[in-house]
Design a protein around this motif. Structure first.
Motif, PDB file in Angstrom:
ATOM      1  N   ARG A 112      60.858 -10.567  46.925  1.00 55.40           N
ATOM      2  CA  ARG A 112      62.559 -11.476  47.607  1.00 55.40           C
ATOM      3  C   ARG A 112      63.047 -11.294  48.844  1.00 55.40           C
ATOM      4  N   ARG A 113      63.345 -12.027  49.001  1.00 56.17           N
ATOM      5  CA  ARG A 113      64.217 -11.604  50.504  1.00 56.17           C
ATOM      6  C   ARG A 113      65.517 -12.839  50.008  1.00 56.17           C
ATOM      7  N   ASP A 114      66.961 -11.734  50.560  1.00 61.41           N
ATOM      8  CA  ASP A 114      67.710 -13.007  50.067  1.00 61.41           C
ATOM      9  C   ASP A 114      68.365 -13.096  51.422  1.00 61.41           C
ATOM     10  N   LEU A 115      68.877 -13.825  51.742  1.00 62.58           N
ATOM     11  CA  LEU A 115      69.452 -14.746  53.007  1.00 62.58           C
ATOM     12  C   LEU A 115      70.189 -15.652  53.040  1.00 62.58           C
ATOM     13  N   GLY A 116      71.784 -14.716  52.228  1.00 61.86           N
ATOM     14  CA  GLY A 116      72.628 -15.174  52.197  1.00 61.86           C
ATOM     15  C   GLY A 116      72.531 -16.708  50.720  1.00 61.86           C
ATOM     16  N   ASN A 117      72.795 -17.947  51.785  1.00 58.83           N
ATOM     17  CA  ASN A 117      72.617 -18.987  51.020  1.00 58.83           C
ATOM     18  C   ASN A 117      71.209 -19.501  50.184  1.00 58.83           C
ATOM     19  N   LEU A 118      69.993 -18.728  51.060  1.00 54.34           N
ATOM     20  CA  LEU A 118      68.594 -19.033  51.324  1.00 54.34           C
ATOM     21  C   LEU A 118      68.466 -17.735  50.403  1.00 54.34           C
ATOM     22  N   LEU A 119      67.141 -18.465  49.033  1.00 54.68           N
ATOM     23  CA  LEU A 119      66.933 -17.001  48.605  1.00 54.68           C
ATOM     24  C   LEU A 119      65.174 -17.648  48.455  1.00 54.68           C
ATOM     25  N   ILE A 141      61.895 -16.452  46.634  1.00 54.11           N
ATOM     26  CA  ILE A 141      61.315 -15.529  45.607  1.00 54.11           C
ATOM     27  C   ILE A 141      60.048 -15.709  45.982  1.00 54.11           C
ATOM     28  N   ASP A 142      58.654 -14.957  46.227  1.00 52.95           N
ATOM     29  CA  ASP A 142      56.840 -15.370  45.891  1.00 52.95           C
ATOM     30  C   ASP A 142      56.286 -15.135  45.113  1.00 52.95           C
ATOM     31  N   ILE A 143      56.281 -16.461  44.511  1.00 53.28           N
ATOM     32  CA  ILE A 143      55.315 -16.412  43.134  1.00 53.28           C
ATOM     33  C   ILE A 143      54.245 -15.560  43.332  1.00 53.28           C
ATOM     34  N   ARG A 144      53.272 -14.909  42.018  1.00 53.12           N
ATOM     35  CA  ARG A 144      51.922 -14.395  42.773  1.00 53.12           C
ATOM     36  C   ARG A 144      50.846 -14.455  41.258  1.00 53.12           C
ATOM     37  N   ASP A 145      50.537 -15.291  40.994  1.00 50.19           N
ATOM     38  CA  ASP A 145      49.174 -15.122  40.248  1.00 50.19           C
ATOM     39  C   ASP A 145      47.816 -14.514  40.345  1.00 50.19           C
ATOM     40  N   ARG A 146      46.993 -15.250  39.576  1.00 57.10           N
ATOM     41  CA  ARG A 146      45.844 -14.606  40.204  1.00 57.10           C
ATOM     42  C   ARG A 146      44.547 -15.369  41.283  1.00 57.10           C
ATOM     43  N   THR A 147      45.540 -16.396  41.583  1.00 56.04           N
ATOM     44  CA  THR A 147      45.160 -17.612  42.479  1.00 56.04           C
ATOM     45  C   THR A 147      45.586 -16.770  43.658  1.00 56.04           C
ATOM     46  N   GLY A 148      46.783 -16.136  44.187  1.00 54.57           N
ATOM     47  CA  GLY A 148      47.314 -16.007  45.334  1.00 54.57           C
ATOM     48  C   GLY A 148      49.098 -16.331  45.094  1.00 54.57           C
ATOM     49  N   ILE A 149      49.621 -16.730  46.236  1.00 54.11           N
ATOM     50  CA  ILE A 149      51.030 -16.592  46.396  1.00 54.11           C
ATOM     51  C   ILE A 149      51.280 -18.105  47.084  1.00 54.11           C
ATOM     52  N   THR A 150      52.967 -17.688  45.595  1.00 52.67           N
ATOM     53  CA  THR A 150      53.257 -19.333  46.791  1.00 52.67           C
ATOM     54  C   THR A 150      55.106 -18.980  46.688  1.00 52.67           C
ATOM     55  N   GLN A 151      55.831 -19.379  48.063  1.00 53.86           N
ATOM     56  CA  GLN A 151      56.784 -18.905  48.305  1.00 53.86           C
ATOM     57  C   GLN A 151      57.720 -19.934  47.710  1.00 53.86           C
ATOM     58  N   ILE A 152      59.389 -19.322  46.992  1.00 55.60           N
ATOM     59  CA  ILE A 152      60.334 -20.612  45.907  1.00 55.60           C
ATOM     60  C   ILE A 152      61.190 -20.555  46.793  1.00 55.60           C
ATOM     61  N   VAL A 153      61.467 -21.703  47.098  1.00 57.21           N
ATOM     62  CA  VAL A 153      63.392 -21.422  47.879  1.00 57.21           C
ATOM     63  C   VAL A 153      64.333 -21.751  47.148  1.00 57.21           C
ATOM     64  N   PHE A 154      65.594 -21.372  47.052  1.00 60.91           N
ATOM     65  CA  PHE A 154      65.974 -21.495  46.097  1.00 60.91           C
ATOM     66  C   PHE A 154      67.692 -22.181  47.045  1.00 60.91           C
ATOM     67  N   ASP A 155      68.227 -22.740  47.259  1.00 62.84           N
ATOM     68  CA  ASP A 155      69.428 -23.118  47.852  1.00 62.84           C
ATOM     69  C   ASP A 155      70.631 -23.327  47.349  1.00 62.84           C
ATOM     70  N   LYS A 156      71.494 -21.911  48.100  1.00 60.11           N
ATOM     71  CA  LYS A 156      73.076 -22.317  46.937  1.00 60.11           C
ATOM     72  C   LYS A 156      73.870 -23.302  47.050  1.00 60.11           C
ATOM     73  N   GLU A 157      73.400 -24.200  48.313  1.00 59.61           N
ATOM     74  CA  GLU A 157      74.223 -25.740  48.978  1.00 59.61           C
ATOM     75  C   GLU A 157      74.330 -25.982  47.931  1.00 59.61           C
ATOM     76  N   SER A 158      72.375 -26.016  47.640  1.00 69.69           N
ATOM     77  CA  SER A 158      72.345 -28.186  46.093  1.00 69.69           C
ATOM     78  C   SER A 158      72.676 -27.885  45.072  1.00 69.69           C
ATOM     79  N   ASN A 159      72.221 -26.156  44.875  1.00 66.97           N
ATOM     80  CA  ASN A 159      72.462 -25.798  43.305  1.00 66.97           C
ATOM     81  C   ASN A 159      72.451 -24.239  43.780  1.00 66.97           C
ATOM     82  N   PRO A 160      73.720 -24.435  43.431  1.00 65.54           N
ATOM     83  CA  PRO A 160      74.121 -23.440  43.180  1.00 65.54           C
ATOM     84  C   PRO A 160      74.213 -21.438  41.760  1.00 65.54           C
ATOM     85  N   ALA A 161      74.287 -23.120  40.775  1.00 67.55           N
ATOM     86  CA  ALA A 161      73.955 -22.240  39.347  1.00 67.55           C
ATOM     87  C   ALA A 161      72.860 -21.520  39.732  1.00 67.55           C
ATOM     88  N   LEU A 162      71.507 -22.450  40.218  1.00 68.57           N
ATOM     89  CA  LEU A 162      70.559 -22.077  40.445  1.00 68.57           C
ATOM     90  C   LEU A 162      69.631 -20.868  41.183  1.00 68.57           C
TER      91      LEU A 162
END
Ligand code: ASP
Length: 608
Positions: free
Chosen positions: A35-42, A44-65
């Motif tokens: 995980r990389r926390d840039l303040g407003n943007l978080l 998260i790299d998710i990994r399974d057997r096939t590889g890795i994908t980055q998921i973005v959580f944006d504080k402004e658009s969805n603070p609860a999430l």
């Protein structure tokens, strides 16, 4: 718990997302790799057997999430739903397959939490191997291990497909069987019902596969676990996997073709197109040219330069005129310093009773004519390392590594073996300079296969002071050598063959004895009385008497093949749950003592 997935359930796996998926709705399930926390943007790299994908959580658009994602820790198992988005060009990550996209999350589920693991699958520095083996489930999550296990699967499938296409049946044989030692010690399993009696775990399905030939299954194979209780030797496993096969009515040539076919399939599964047929070399030739029964042909063969010297030269140098004078040539090593030359001396095994000449320049100065002849004969370039190994002046009782061998005389054999070992040691030491071990992508260079044929039937067992079977006692002697069984066992060749790759034995096999009278003779030559033979192999000797077809086969080490193809440096890298060199499983902690009650039931008492 997973109801919320609905139809999305199978929509995507992490490493499968591509730029063409941009705009699509997707769900990813897997472990939090980073995980990389840039303040407003978080991120998260998710990994399974096939590889890795980055998921973005944006504080402004969805603070609860965003807050919920902030609670994620390494190795939590999560499901994230969102929309695939093309990344801005300056944030593209070329290191991962999905680096051009990311998932903008709209929903997040924590499917399970994780304790902080002792090490992380994404760590670039590995912990020590004990830690890796104890927490093997974490270790197996690492990309390299996932690839190795996937490769192993692909190779096994390719082998099965090839053999099945050639008419072979995969047939299982028992794990709990009779103790018929084949060379190593058996692992024993006590019987509760018959206290004092034991099953043995098979060292190989050798007798069963021969019995399958007697039973009419004329083409058998099995990818099978074998068990050998051997003393500690680097990179051996107490249980290992063989590709075991047997067929009726074959010439060795037929077995070679089957094996070349299955190896072609296996190597193709790893992306390499190898060439067949493989080169063939008799055991005697292999010993003379490489000082080994598993020649590594990626470097030049050795040359006997005895005739470059005059009788007087040999005498001055205290070299035996009746033994080989072997040149080892390692290309592109360049000039060695005095110290480097001195370091070569202890590399010649002391047992060999052989002499080493590691200073070719000096030899050149003192024996210019001989040196010129040697350079010509060995096609040496000026920057090649040239080292000579010769028999010393007194050919005393030379003891060879593997006992007495036919044709290559015993003393010669000792010199060849010593030179062969030194050749390999020098090749390893100067690997960076000659570069011959580096993979080039050209299979003809990278994979030097050969068949070594016509092995000796017997070898002298110094400890037991008797002849022992060089392969196993069911191997057929060469037809032309039958008359020497009693009179000159050392000269009897066997219809035995090894598949060798780059100095590694991939597998061993033979045409078998199919007649009871000859089998008895072999047991006799091995110093076994009729009664002993009946006691150990009676069921098999009897079976041989009921119409046994001529047959033969081979067994190849699957673990080793996968290891080579994975470019791994240990068998443990390609076995999901391996044991240590002391045959310990660190994850389950086996072996362990068992309860008194269990022992009592088995009628076993442990001596303190
Ligand atoms: N059973 C033998 C071994 O495991 C191989 C063979 O002869 O097929 O070495």
């Amino acid at each position: 718990m997973l109801d919320f997935l609905g139809d999305l359930r199978r929509s995507h796996t992490c490493g499968a997302l591509r730029i063409t998926d941009a705009g699509k709705h997707a769900i990813l399930m897997g472990w939090v790799n980073r995980r990389r926390d840039l303040g407003n943007l978080l991120f998260i790299d998710i990994r399974d057997r096939t590889g890795i994908t980055q998921i973005v959580f944006d504080k402004e658009s969805n603070p609860a999430l965003h807050q919920k994602a902030g609670e994620l820790r390494n190795e939590y198992v999560v499901a994230a739903i969102g929309t695939v988005k093309k990344r801005d060009s300056n944030t593209v990550n070329k290191n991962i397959a999905t680096g051009e996209v990311e998932l903008i999350a709209s929903e997040l589920r924590v499917l399970n939490e994780s304790k902080q693991p002792p090490f992380l699958p994404g760590d670039t520095v590995l912990p020590n191997e004990e830690m890796r083996l104890k927490y093997r489930y974490i270790d197996l999550r690492r990309d390299a291990m996932q690839r190795n296990i996937e490769l192993r699967h692909k190779i096994s499938i390719a082998i099965r497909e090839h053999l099945s296409s050639q008419g072979f049946f995969e047939i299982e044989t028992p794990f709990m069987t009779r103790s018929t030692p084949e060379g190593a010690r058996d692992y024993l399993v006590p019987s509760r019902v018959q206290p004092g009696s034991f099953y043995a775990l098979p060292q190989s399905p050798q007798l069963f596969k021969q019995i399958l030939m007697i039973s009419g299954f004329d083409k058998y194979f099995q990818i099978v676990r074998c068990f050998r209780d051997e003393d500690f030797r680097a990179d051996r496993q107490a249980e290992f996997t063989q590709i075991d096969l047997e067929m009726s009515y074959p010439q060795p040539q037929v077995v070679y073709e089957v094996v070349e076919g299955l190896l072609t399939g296996a190597f193709k599964a790893a992306g390499h197109n190898i060439k067949t047929p493989f080169l063939r070399m008799t055991y005697d030739e292999a010993m003379r040219l490489y000082g080994s029964d598993k020649p590594d042909m990626r470097l030049p063969a050795m040359t006997d330069v005895r005739d470059a010297f005059t009788a007087e030269n040999l005498q001055t140098l205290a070299i035996s005129s009746t033994l080989p004078v072997v040149v080892i040539r390692i290309p592109k090593v360049g000039e060695l310093s005095r110290k480097e030359r001195d370091d070569i001396k202890p590399m010649l095994t002391a047992k060999a009773n052989a002499r080493l000449f590691e200073d070719f320049k000096r030899l050149e100065k003192n024996f210019p004519e001989a040196a010129t002849k040697i350079r010509a004969k060995t096609h040496a370039e000026s920057d090649d390392l040239i080292v000579l190994v010769a028999g010393n002046g007194k050919p005393a009782e030379h003891k060879s590594e593997g006992g007495v061998k036919p044709e290559v005389k015993q003393h010669d054999h000792a010199v060849y073996t010593a030179a062969g070992l030194l050749r390999l040691a020098l090749a390893q030491k100067y690997a960076d300079r000659h570069g011959a071990f580096k993979r080039t992508g050209n299979p003809e260079h990278d994979f030097r296969f050969l068949w070594v044929t016509d092995f000796p039937m017997f070898e002298w067992d110094e400890e037991g002071k008797r002849w022992a079977a060089a392969h196993h006692p069911f191997t057929s002697p060469h037809e032309h050598d039958m008359d020497k069984l009693e009179s000159n066992p050392a000269a009897v060749r066997a219809l035995a063959y090894d598949a060798v790759l780059n100095g590694t034995e991939l597998g061993s096999g033979s045409i078998r004895i199919h007649r009871q009278d000859i089998q008895s003779k072999i047991f006799h030559a091995l110093g076994m009385t009729e009664a002993e033979a009946r006691n150990r192999f009676g069921f098999f000797l009897e079976a041989l008497e009921y119409g046994t077809p001529p047959h033969g086969g081979i067994a190849l080490g699957l673990d080793r093949i996968v290891m080579i193809l994975a470019e791994a440096d240990s068998l443990r890298e390609v076995i999901p749950f391996p044991k240590t060199a002391r045959a310990v499983d660190l994850m389950v902690d086996a072996p362990t003592p068992v309860s008194e009650a269990q022992l009592k039931e088995l009628g076993i008492q442990i001596k303190k």
